[in-house]
Design a protein around this motif. Structure first.
Motif, mmCIF file in Angstrom:
data_model
loop_
_atom_site.group_PDB
_atom_site.id
_atom_site.type_symbol
_atom_site.label_atom_id
_atom_site.label_comp_id
_atom_site.label_asym_id
_atom_site.label_seq_id
_atom_site.Cartn_x
_atom_site.Cartn_y
_atom_site.Cartn_z
ATOM 1 N N ASN A 90 -20.760 -7.617 -1.476
ATOM 2 C CA ASN A 90 -21.519 -6.368 -1.413
ATOM 3 C C ASN A 90 -20.878 -5.343 -0.485
ATOM 4 O OD1 ASN A 90 -23.604 -7.241 -3.152
ATOM 5 N ND2 ASN A 90 -24.572 -8.357 -1.467
ATOM 6 N N ASP A 91 -19.745 -5.687 0.100
ATOM 7 C CA ASP A 91 -19.051 -4.760 0.993
ATOM 8 C C ASP A 91 -18.566 -3.535 0.229
ATOM 9 O OD1 ASP A 91 -19.426 -6.542 3.015
ATOM 10 O OD2 ASP A 91 -17.406 -7.394 2.924
ATOM 11 N N LYS A 92 -18.599 -2.390 0.891
ATOM 12 C CA LYS A 92 -18.135 -1.161 0.250
ATOM 13 C C LYS A 92 -16.626 -1.209 0.007
ATOM 14 C CE LYS A 92 -21.811 1.817 2.022
ATOM 15 N NZ LYS A 92 -22.146 3.029 2.837
ATOM 16 N N ILE A 93 -15.940 -1.838 0.930
ATOM 17 C CA ILE A 93 -14.496 -2.017 0.757
ATOM 18 C C ILE A 93 -14.260 -3.484 0.395
ATOM 19 C CG2 ILE A 93 -12.221 -1.896 1.835
ATOM 20 C CD1 ILE A 93 -13.314 0.226 3.703
ATOM 21 N N ILE A 94 -13.900 -3.716 -0.863
ATOM 22 C CA ILE A 94 -13.783 -5.077 -1.369
ATOM 23 C C ILE A 94 -12.329 -5.529 -1.334
ATOM 24 C CG2 ILE A 94 -14.159 -6.568 -3.366
ATOM 25 C CD1 ILE A 94 -16.350 -4.702 -4.276
ATOM 26 N N ASN A 95 -12.127 -6.734 -0.854
ATOM 27 C CA ASN A 95 -10.799 -7.345 -0.883
ATOM 28 C C ASN A 95 -10.537 -7.826 -2.309
ATOM 29 O OD1 ASN A 95 -8.535 -9.027 -0.736
ATOM 30 N ND2 ASN A 95 -9.028 -9.695 1.349
ATOM 31 N N LYS A 96 -9.665 -7.135 -3.012
ATOM 32 C CA LYS A 96 -9.446 -7.431 -4.428
ATOM 33 C C LYS A 96 -8.819 -8.802 -4.654
ATOM 34 C CE LYS A 96 -4.838 -5.408 -5.103
ATOM 35 N NZ LYS A 96 -4.053 -4.448 -5.921
ATOM 36 N N ASN A 97 -8.196 -9.384 -3.626
ATOM 37 C CA ASN A 97 -7.572 -10.700 -3.774
ATOM 38 C C ASN A 97 -8.560 -11.849 -3.578
ATOM 39 O OD1 ASN A 97 -4.955 -9.682 -4.283
ATOM 40 N ND2 ASN A 97 -4.598 -9.421 -2.078
ATOM 41 N N LEU A 98 -9.799 -11.502 -3.200
ATOM 42 C CA LEU A 98 -10.807 -12.532 -2.941
ATOM 43 C C LEU A 98 -12.009 -12.466 -3.883
ATOM 44 C CD1 LEU A 98 -11.006 -12.526 0.970
ATOM 45 C CD2 LEU A 98 -9.790 -14.155 -0.492
ATOM 46 N N TYR A 99 -12.286 -11.281 -4.447
ATOM 47 C CA TYR A 99 -13.548 -11.105 -5.159
ATOM 48 C C TYR A 99 -13.379 -10.561 -6.577
ATOM 49 C CZ TYR A 99 -15.380 -11.631 -0.444
ATOM 50 O OH TYR A 99 -15.658 -12.104 0.810
ATOM 51 N N PHE A 100 -14.303 -11.019 -7.427
ATOM 52 C CA PHE A 100 -14.429 -10.456 -8.773
ATOM 53 C C PHE A 100 -15.236 -9.155 -8.683
ATOM 54 C CE2 PHE A 100 -13.567 -14.843 -9.764
ATOM 55 C CZ PHE A 100 -12.999 -14.849 -11.030
ATOM 56 N N TYR A 101 -14.844 -8.170 -9.464
ATOM 57 C CA TYR A 101 -15.675 -6.978 -9.615
ATOM 58 C C TYR A 101 -15.219 -6.200 -10.848
ATOM 59 C CZ TYR A 101 -11.772 -4.573 -7.230
ATOM 60 O OH TYR A 101 -10.537 -4.088 -6.866
ATOM 61 N N ALA A 102 -16.139 -5.389 -11.373
ATOM 62 C CA ALA A 102 -15.831 -4.556 -12.532
ATOM 63 C C ALA A 102 -15.160 -3.275 -12.057
ATOM 64 C CB ALA A 102 -17.101 -4.240 -13.305
ATOM 65 N N ILE A 103 -13.990 -3.004 -12.589
ATOM 66 C CA ILE A 103 -13.247 -1.803 -12.199
ATOM 67 C C ILE A 103 -13.764 -0.581 -12.926
ATOM 68 C CG2 ILE A 103 -10.951 -0.733 -12.182
ATOM 69 C CD1 ILE A 103 -9.801 -3.596 -12.024
ATOM 70 N N ARG A 104 -13.935 -0.729 -14.238
ATOM 71 C CA ARG A 104 -14.464 0.398 -15.024
ATOM 72 C C ARG A 104 -14.933 -0.097 -16.383
ATOM 73 N NH1 ARG A 104 -8.974 0.516 -15.410
ATOM 74 N NH2 ARG A 104 -7.994 0.869 -17.439
ATOM 75 N N GLN A 105 -15.677 0.759 -17.048
ATOM 76 C CA GLN A 105 -16.174 0.486 -18.393
ATOM 77 C C GLN A 105 -15.715 1.582 -19.339
ATOM 78 O OE1 GLN A 105 -20.435 -0.240 -18.839
ATOM 79 N NE2 GLN A 105 -20.468 0.930 -20.752
#
Length: 366
Positions: free
Chosen positions: A96-111
């Motif tokens: 839920n951090d505003k600055i996400i470590n992309k090497n550690l977490y899944f997240y949606a970049i765009r749709q």
């Protein structure tokens, strides 16, 4: 495509101790040439999505805030998912951090929203397609992250399509605790999703290039959508004698006798069908109570199918320490799937041993 077929032939010959003049180096060359994208670093994975989930809100994003757990109109989209290189196999770590470590977490970049025609235009020239259909109580984010995780961890070189139907809890802590009620609602939504999945498969086969290899992976209650549709299409010959390369049924939440009947029909449109099952699956034991019948995912032999007992790789502690139901995305299953998708016979794959029981053909060792 020719190199891929050559590799499969050579590998199968080698594994079956057939005489061949092909060297190990030649086999290695073909395999390495096939892997154009090794996926050894954090990567943005594009997942094609077809869904009949309802939507709510102004921000069109690949998340649970926008895609709900209730039925809606059919939508075609592209979700671009960050898959972190450091993720543990089978886990979907988020932050839920505003600055996400992309090497550690899944997240949606765009749709990216797509028209129906654009959706099938993307598919028609692909030589390999992986279709993933999730199970009960799975919200949108989990479904799309899981599709991306499977794609990445299998080093899949084609395109992955997620069919996500309106599964998931129906809201509130009380609803989440009333798991039987959630199951019944999800089951109703699975039934109304049958026409959507049928239309998708019809359109898919109508738009496929000759020689396209399709791998269909299904989990849990998703079988209550997929199996009836496959039977209907096979009986009506609506897919024009085209066959699915591999159908993989994981913990199928489906009545035993119905499955044995339906499998006889589905075999006509598949080169091979594999069932991963576990007699220690507590989720299916709960389903047995709700549906008042045994489920095929608890392990029962079916003629002409490979039935693999996986209780050793995802068994609940003392039978009560977990559901024993989510093994389909684990390291052990993905290792077997990697070999399966190369066309290797089950008896020749790593960590497979013959079963002495009457309930399955093989056991996946831990």
């Amino acid at each position: 495509m020719k190199k891929q077929i050559l590799f499969l032939i050579l590998l199968i010959l080698l594994l079956n101790d057939c005489k061949t003049t092909v060297s190990i180096s030649e086999i290695s060359m073909v395999l390495n040439d096939r892997i154009k994208e090794p996926m050894i670093d954090t990567k943005e994975i594009p997942i094609l999505v077809i869904t009949n989930r309802n939507t709510d809100g102004e921000n069109e994003e690949c998340n649970n805030k926008y895609f709900k757990n209730s039925p809606g109109s059919v939508k075609y989209i592209y979700c671009f998912i960050n898959v972190p290189k450091e993720h543990s196999i089978g886990s979907l770590d988020v932050s839920n951090d505003k600055i996400i470590n992309k090497n550690l977490y899944f997240y949606a970049i765009r749709q990216k929203n797509l028209e129906k025609k654009d959706f099938y235009d993307i598919i028609k020239d692909k030589k390999e397609i992986l279709i993933f259909v999730h199970g009960f109580n799975v919200e949108f984010e989990e479904a799309v992250y899981r599709a991306a995780q499977i794609h990445y961890d299998l080093k899949f070189q084609g395109i992955t399509i997620l069919y996500t139907w309106p599964a998931g809890p129906q809201g509130g802590m009380f609803s989440n605790l009333m798991i039987n009620e959630t199951y019944k609602v999800n089951q109703q939504y699975a039934k109304i999703s049958l026409p959507v999945f049928k239309s998708f498969l019809q359109e898919l086969f109508n738009n496929l290039s000759k020689g396209t290899r399709i791998y269909l992976i299904v989990h849990s209650m998703g079988h209550q959508i997929v199996i009836p549709v496959l039977v209907e299409l096979a009986n009506s010959n609506q897919i024009k004698n085209k066959k699915i390369q591999e159908i993989i049924f994981n913990a199928p939440d489906y009545p035993i006798e119905d499955f044995k009947r339906d499998a006889k029909v589905i075999k006509n449109i598949a080169h091979r069908i594999t069932i991963y099952c576990s007699p220690n699956d507590n989720a299916l034991k709960a389903s047995e109570v709700v549906n008042k019948n045994r489920r095929i995912g608890q392990c029962y032999k079916v003629d002409g199918l490979d039935v693999i007992n996986v209780k050793r790789v995802d068994s609940p502690i003392l039978g009560i320490g977990g559901l024993g139901h989510g093994y389909y995305s684990s390291r052990a299953i993905l290792t077997d799937l990697y070999q399966l998708m190369l066309g290797i016979e089950v008896k020749n794959r790593l960590f497979i041993t013959k079963s002495d029981q009457s309930s399955e053909d093989y056991i996946l060792r831990d």
